[in-house]
Design an enzyme around this catalytic site. Structure first.
Site, short mmCIF file in Angstrom:
data_model
loop_
_atom_site.label_atom_id
_atom_site.label_comp_id
_atom_site.label_asym_id
_atom_site.label_seq_id
_atom_site.Cartn_x
_atom_site.Cartn_y
_atom_site.Cartn_z
CB SER A 126 32.59 -40.75 64.67
OG SER A 126 32.71 -42.06 64.20
CG ASP A 142 20.10 -44.06 74.08
OD1 ASP A 142 19.55 -42.95 74.03
OD2 ASP A 142 20.55 -44.64 73.07
CE LYS A 196 31.58 -40.12 58.84
NZ LYS A 196 31.68 -41.53 59.19
#
Length: 689
Positions: A461, A472, A486
């Site tokens: 999460s 990224d 998740k």
């Protein structure tokens, strides 16, 4: 049997009214349940992220899921029983849409009759005690994927083997015949009693959840009684033993431990361990809980702060046929500081590295709402730790997110902002297709130096949001195992709001949004794939969302505009790491442990011949002891004579619990990798003759 699909955080709470046997004639839907079914169907179709369609395909899935929820191990219904129910396979969608719920209740009433019969049969077998433990035969203990037994005669033989296996397991654990008969008599009677205590409300909840779980694994219905129990848990969520439990066939399984809680601090409970018994205080009798409903086990473990609960644990590493051990815990309040971020400095061949361990993404919302200026939060604590580490002149930082199951989304966003100047952190897409971008709220970059993030299969999460953003932006190296996967968002819907009367008809935990990374890919299902994957990740492929039925698949949307902070080549770092790991006894230990667990999970049968079981047990214990002692030799520690000596760690201080450095194996290699990267970017000094 998986009747309660929601995993619970064990907390203290008041005593519940003692359940009583429900007349089988009372097991019929009432008007409120029929109305609730209509509302749930409409809410699911309109607001669930997946926008499910109630049609014959869904009806068939609900049919199979409902039978599984009642008889997960396929030991009560026969194929002949299932054939009688087949007329309902394509009609359960109509039941939900119209509120005509009789098919679900008819199936349950038949199930209850079969349970009563089978438990009587098992009790008679136990009392007869006519078992030959020298006979060479096998018992299939996991029948969740097996075919239904053809008829009653086949079920008779299955139950004969089950009772024989139960007796043999307790014999191997050192119990005498009198203890065995008492334990198993109570176990079997308890299974029948709990089914007989299931009221119409419980049957309705099981049926509705067969629908919700056929759509997606994080959506579930809570009846009014369970909702009230959930509220008690939420109000007292910082007290208890700190363990999240789930139901796996007839076992109560530890899904995870809460950072800072008694279970986590003990170091004795791990994900996948099974709770097979519960006792109160130092001398209370151990209550066998195999075959219990999840909520009943939760109720039994509850108790006041500072009281003692003893758990009989079947470790995941032992498998179904292994030996149990007892763990004593003191129920306590889980304080914020117990799960707060902490740091240390380690050196690798002249490179100083700061390690920041973050067990959870926490935020003291109560203090914030009360206007406390310096309320505690992950970001505030990590900012202070980064300032201290930089003043200590570290060359790089490792953020350790292993076992971090997530928490506050705002904290994940703000924490990312400590390592970048500005930009988007995560995208959130709702069930209507609208996308909202969460951005770094603070233009200050607190730390701009070399960075690595260590994750494992239990990083979930909010942890995945942070790790994904760092990756990224090319801001740092991601190391370890593929994360949990998740990537969905749930909300609690009070179903009474759809009634004019506002009556309490329960709540729906509804999946209504999905997280997407800055580059457009979801964290759902796949998780975050590290730049350098450790060889311990072999079992991670069957862990997390990837192991859940009907989990949302990986998806992608348009990337959010962001600036790459660098271009990283990890080929040389990966190759150097692989060479080190190949020679590292610590990683050899982790890899062999992982391979053993994978082999155990593949097995679904055990021998019912006592000599074979004892030999297998002894061989497994010797293999584990030899492996442990190789690790101890690597750490410069004396060898153990047996694994019972290792269990004595429960009596030492918290600092000494991991004297073999098992938790540090991955961290040490992460430090080596980051040190390699730092050295590769340092200017080289020419030698002058």
């Amino acid at each position: 049997m998986t009747l309660l699909p929601v995993a619970f955080c064990l907390v203290t709470g008041g005593a519940l009214a003692k359940p009583t046997t429900v007349s089988i004639d009372e097991l019929r839907a009432d008007e409120q349940q029929r109305q609730t079914a209509l509302i749930i169907t409409q809410v699911m179709e309109k607001f669930h992220y997946r926008k499910p369609r109630l049609d014959n395909d869904m009806s068939s899935a609900v049919f199979d899921r409902y039978l599984e929820s009642l008889d997960a191990n396929r030991s009560f219904f026969s194929a002949a029983d299932i054939a009688e129910f087949e007329a309902y396979r394509d009609k359960l969608d109509d039941s939900l849409r119209t509120g005509k719920l009789e098919p679900a209740f008819q199936i349950f009433r038949r199930f209850r009759e079969l349970v009563e019969y089978r438990i009587g049969f098992a009790t008679d077998l136990l009392e007869s005690n006519e078992f030959n433990f020298n006979r060479d035969e096998q018992y299939q203990f996991d029948r969740s994927k097996a075919e239904w037994m053809p008829d009653g005669a086949a079920l008779d033989d299955l139950w004969r083997k089950r009772v024989k296996n139960d007796i043999l397991s307790l014999r191997l654990s050192g119990k005498d015949e009198k203890e065995i008969n008492k334990t198993l008599g109570k176990r079997y009677e308890g299974i029948a009693r709990r089914v007989s205590q299931m009221a119409a409300e419980d049957v309705f909840q099981a049926f509705v959840n067969a629908f919700t779980l056929s759509v997606e694994p994080h959506t579930s219905y809570m009846s009014p009684r369970l909702s009230e129990n959930f509220d008690i848990g939420m109000r007292l969520s910082l007290q208890g033993i700190g363990a999240v439990l789930s139901n796996d066939n007839e076992f109560t399984e530890i899904q995870s431990t809460v950072p800072g809680g008694p279970a986590e601090k003990s170091g004795e409970l791990k994900s996948g361990d099974r709770i097979v018994g519960v006792a109160q205080g130092d001398g209370g009798e151990m209550e066998d809980v195999i075959g219990w409903r999840l909520q009943d086990v939760v109720d039994l473990i509850r108790g006041p702060k500072d009281s003692i609960v003893r758990l009989s644990i079947l470790p995941k590493s032992q498998g179904i046929g292994g030996r149990t051990r007892e763990v004593t815990l003191t129920r306590d309040e889980i304080k914020l500081e117990d799960k707060a971020a902490k740091s240390e400095v380690i050196e690798v061949e002249g490179v100083r590295l700061g390690v920041v361990e973050i067990p959870a993404f926490y935020r003291d919302f109560g203090a914030q709402a009360a206007g406390v200026e310096n309320f505690r939060s992950t970001t505030r604590d990590v900012r202070a730790l980064l300032d201290k580490l930089q003043s200590d002149r570290v060359d790089g930082i490792i953020i350790d997110l292993r076992r971090n199951g997530g928490g506050s989304l705002s904290e994940a966003t703000e924490l990312t902002g400590l390592f970048i100047e500005k930009g988007p952190v995560v995208q959130v897409k709702d069930s209507s297709g609208n996308v909202e971008i969460e951005r770094d709220p603070d233009p200050e970059q607190v730390y701009a130096g070399p960075l690595a993030v260590l994750v494992d299969r239990n990083s979930a999460s909010a942890s995945e949001i942070f790790a994904g953003a760092i990756q990224d932006y090319n801001r740092g190296l991601i190391l370890g195992e593929p994360t949990f996967g998740k990537g969905t968002v749930q909300t609690l819907v009070d179903l009474g709001r759809f009634l004019r009367s506002r009556d309490d008809i329960g709540r729906l935990r509804l999946t209504m949004a999905q997280f997407f990374r800055v580059q457009g890919g979801s964290t759902q299902h796949r998780g975050v794939m590290p730049d350098i994957v450790y060889p311990t990740a072999k079992g991670a492929a069957e862990h997390g969302e990837r192991a859940l039925d009907n989990a949302l698949p990986w998806a992608s949307i348009q990337p959010a505009e962001h600036q790459l902070l660098g271009v990283q080549s990890v080929t040389e770092l990966r190759e150097a790491s692989a060479r080190r790991i190949a020679k590292n006894p610590g990683f050899r230990f982790l890899i062999e442990e992982e391979e053993d667990l994978i082999d155990l999970e593949k097995r679904n049968t055990v021998s019912l011949r006592e000599s074979v079981r004892r030999a297998e047990w002894d061989e497994r214990e010797q293999v584990r002891l030899d492996r442990r002692n190789r690790l101890r030799e690597f750490r410069g520690l004396p060898a153990l004579d047996n694994l019972d000596d290792a269990d004595e760690e429960r009596f030492v201080s918290e600092e000494e619990k991991d004297e073999e450095g098992i938790r540090r194996i991955m961290l040490e290699e992460s430090a080596n990798i980051l040190a390699d990267q730092i050295r590769s970017t340092r200017p080289r000094t020419a030698l002058v003759n």
